[in-house]
Write an enzyme that holds these catalytic residues in place. Structure first.
Site, PDB file in Angstrom:
ATOM      1  N   HIS A 221       0.566  -0.946  -3.935  1.00 50.23           N
ATOM      2  CA  HIS A 221      -0.667  -0.813  -3.139  1.00 50.23           C
ATOM      3  C   HIS A 221      -1.964  -0.820  -3.956  1.00 50.23           C
ATOM      4  O   HIS A 221      -2.732   0.147  -3.897  1.00 50.23           O
ATOM      5  CB  HIS A 221      -0.599   0.426  -2.256  1.00 50.23           C
ATOM      6  CG  HIS A 221      -0.206   1.717  -2.935  1.00 50.23           C
ATOM      7  ND1 HIS A 221      -0.740   2.156  -4.120  1.00 50.23           N
ATOM      8  CD2 HIS A 221       0.691   2.673  -2.577  1.00 50.23           C
ATOM      9  CE1 HIS A 221      -0.210   3.317  -4.449  1.00 50.23           C
ATOM     10  NE2 HIS A 221       0.671   3.641  -3.531  1.00 50.23           N
ATOM     11  N   ASP A 285       2.936   0.766   2.778  1.00 48.35           N
ATOM     12  CA  ASP A 285       2.719   2.155   2.357  1.00 48.35           C
ATOM     13  C   ASP A 285       2.674   3.069   3.585  1.00 48.35           C
ATOM     14  O   ASP A 285       1.812   3.947   3.696  1.00 48.35           O
ATOM     15  CB  ASP A 285       1.447   2.304   1.502  1.00 48.35           C
ATOM     16  CG  ASP A 285       1.351   3.684   0.846  1.00 48.35           C
ATOM     17  OD1 ASP A 285       2.343   4.448   0.881  1.00 48.35           O
ATOM     18  OD2 ASP A 285       0.270   4.010   0.325  1.00 48.35           O
TER      19      ASP A 285
HETATM   20  O1  DOR Z   1      -2.096   8.105   0.714  1.00 48.66           O
HETATM   21  C1  DOR Z   1      -0.981   8.247   0.260  1.00 48.66           C
HETATM   22  N1  DOR Z   1      -0.025   8.928   0.927  1.00 48.66           N
HETATM   23  N2  DOR Z   1      -0.701   7.743  -0.930  1.00 48.66           N
HETATM   24  C2  DOR Z   1       0.462   8.004  -1.562  1.00 48.66           C
HETATM   25  O2  DOR Z   1       0.656   7.511  -2.631  1.00 48.66           O
HETATM   26  C3  DOR Z   1       1.452   8.938  -0.979  1.00 48.66           C
HETATM   27  C4  DOR Z   1       1.335   8.913   0.480  1.00 48.66           C
HETATM   28  C5  DOR Z   1       2.146   9.971   1.183  1.00 48.66           C
HETATM   29  O3  DOR Z   1       3.332  10.132   0.863  1.00 48.66           O
HETATM   30  O4  DOR Z   1       1.620  10.601   2.107  1.00 48.66           O
HETATM   31 ZN    ZN Z   2       1.403   5.548  -3.523  1.00 48.10          ZN
END
Ligand code: DOR
Ligand code: ZN
Length: 419
Positions: A221, A285
């Site tokens: 990402h 993501d």
């Molecule tokens: O915004 C994010 N949320 N970035 C991450 O790398 C982890 C993820 C999460 O697991 O909530």
């Molecule tokens: Zn991440």
């Protein structure tokens, strides 16, 4: 005499524009051309048939985080969005840093997932990559170079030890590259300044230069064009939220859009699109959090955006507008992630996995009421989208017009697996 096929997708427009029938048996494509005798025929005339997507970055939670998501809700969300394989991230509670936690996670997914899956192993000081590799990890990480929600940053020494250990296994290390400042930002613009674009890009550059020769690297990402360019020969992944959302398009303190890496400026968003040809993978993501958690103050709200179900639909709508060619979408969302991970491809050649999503003609709009994630919200509300009417998993209809059918999802283990 050959037995009948299970399914034929008739009149499929192939990536090169030819029209053919795709005959499927025992989960694989058997023949592409004129149809073979089959139990079931689905007409695909005039619709968009894509190989099932491999979303190589999802957080399906479960356990004490099941209020946010679990394997059942997350995999329904995936299928309804044309994703037939998800790659789950190990920053669960507990994190997947022991063989036992890893085994339990695979068993949990096997019982509850409606789509096929692979699972990454976590990396922490003292964890043993070799043991997790033998359990079936498909890759390692995301490895946090800066802290994030449910992710602690590794020190420089721990990162170095982990990457050389992973490198000597011949495994893939996936990196969350960022640099985070101190303090607690109060809005999206502050959050982006606190985790600056330049810090992300320099982290990508340094990690690639230091470890890229000995360890196979994948940068998760990345949010700006500079980071794509800095990744050298490593593979790079970009999310729909960095491609479609920017600070200027958002309410200044919209916690729903708080994510790591942060949303960037409109100018940076447009520059990211110009890197389309160099972007290897688009992954969601998918990081679900509940509305209750997101309704806290900006500083306290967790980072993360759900997106496994909306990724392909909003991209297919843009593809239909002519923004990019269909083959590039197939590569970035299905073939390249499969190749990077060593998962057999879904596609239109005999022997390939028979996972397909059949997208209708109709462009609709994303509406949270139609989505399946427990998160119960989306930052893409109202975006033009083409959702799949039907999804085929391993040669069997798995999803059709909002209904799920029982199929046989697969676990894709990594090369180190010793059963
Ligand atoms: O915004 C994010 N949320 N970035 C991450 O790398 C982890 C993820 C999460 O697991 O909530
Ligand atoms: Zn991440």
């Amino acid at each position: 005499m050959s037995s009948r096929c299970d399914l034929v997708l008739a009149d499929v427009t192939l990536p090169d524009g030819r029209v053919a029938d795709v005959s499927v048996r025992d989960g694989l494509v058997r023949h592409v051309g004129a149809m073979l005798p089959a139990e079931q025929v689905i007409s695909c005339r005039g619709i968009t048939v894509l190989p099932g997507a491999v979303d190589m970055h999802v957080h399906l939670r479960g356990g004490i985080q099941r209020e946010k998501e679990d394997w059942e809700s997350g995999s329904m969300s995936a299928l309804a969005g044309g994703v037939t394989v998800v790659v789950d991230q190990p920053n669960t509670i507990p994190p997947l840093i022991t063989p036992e936690a890893y085994r339990n996670r695979v068993a949990e997914a096997g019982r509850n997932s409606l789509c096929s899956f692979a699972i990454n192993a976590g990396v922490a000081p003292g964890s043993d990559p070799a043991a997790l590799w033998r359990e079936g990890a498909i890759a390692f990480g995301e490895i946090f170079a800066a802290p994030s929600s449910y992710g602690e940053a590794l020190s420089a020494e721990a990162l170095s030890a982990a990457l050389s250990g992973i490198g000597s296994l011949g495994a893939l290390a996936t990196i969350h590259a960022e640099e985070a400042g101190p303090g607690s930002p109060e809005n999206l613009a502050d959050h982006a300044r606190n985790r600056p674009s330049r810090g992300e890009t320099e982290t990508v550059r340094t990690i690639f230069r230091t470890y890229g020769e000995d360890t196979r690297l994948h940068f998760c990402h990345v949010s700006v064009a500079g980071s794509v360019a800095a990744a050298g020969s490593a593979s790079v992944e970009v999310t729909p939220h960095h491609l479609f959302l920017s600070i200027e398009q958002s309410f200044p303190d919209d916690t729903l859009r708080k994510v790591n890496p942060p949303l960037r400026s409109e100018k940076e968003r447009q520059e990211l699109w110009r890197m389309w040809d160099r972007i290897d993978v688009i992954a969601s993501d998918h990081a679900p959090h509940t509305l209750r958690e997101k309704n806290r103050s900006f500083g306290e709200a967790p980072s993360g955006i759900p997106g496994v179900e909306t990724m392909l639909p909003i991209l297919v709508a843009r593809m239909k507008d002519g923004l990019f060619p269909r083959i590039s979408l197939i590569e970035k969302t299905s073939w390249t992630p499969a190749d990077i991970l060593g998962i057999p491809r879904a596609g239109f050649q005999p022997g390939e996995r028979a996972d397909f999503a059949l997208y209708g003609r109709e462009v609709t709009a994303v509406s949270v009421d139609d989505l399946h994630s427990r998160a119960g919200w989306t930052p893409f509300e109202g975006f033009p989208a083409v959702f799949p009417d039907q999804v085929i998993l391993a040669g069997s209809p798995a999803y059709r017009d909002g209904e799920f059918q029982e199929t046989a999802p697969r676990w894709f283990s990594g090369r180190g697996y010793h059963p």
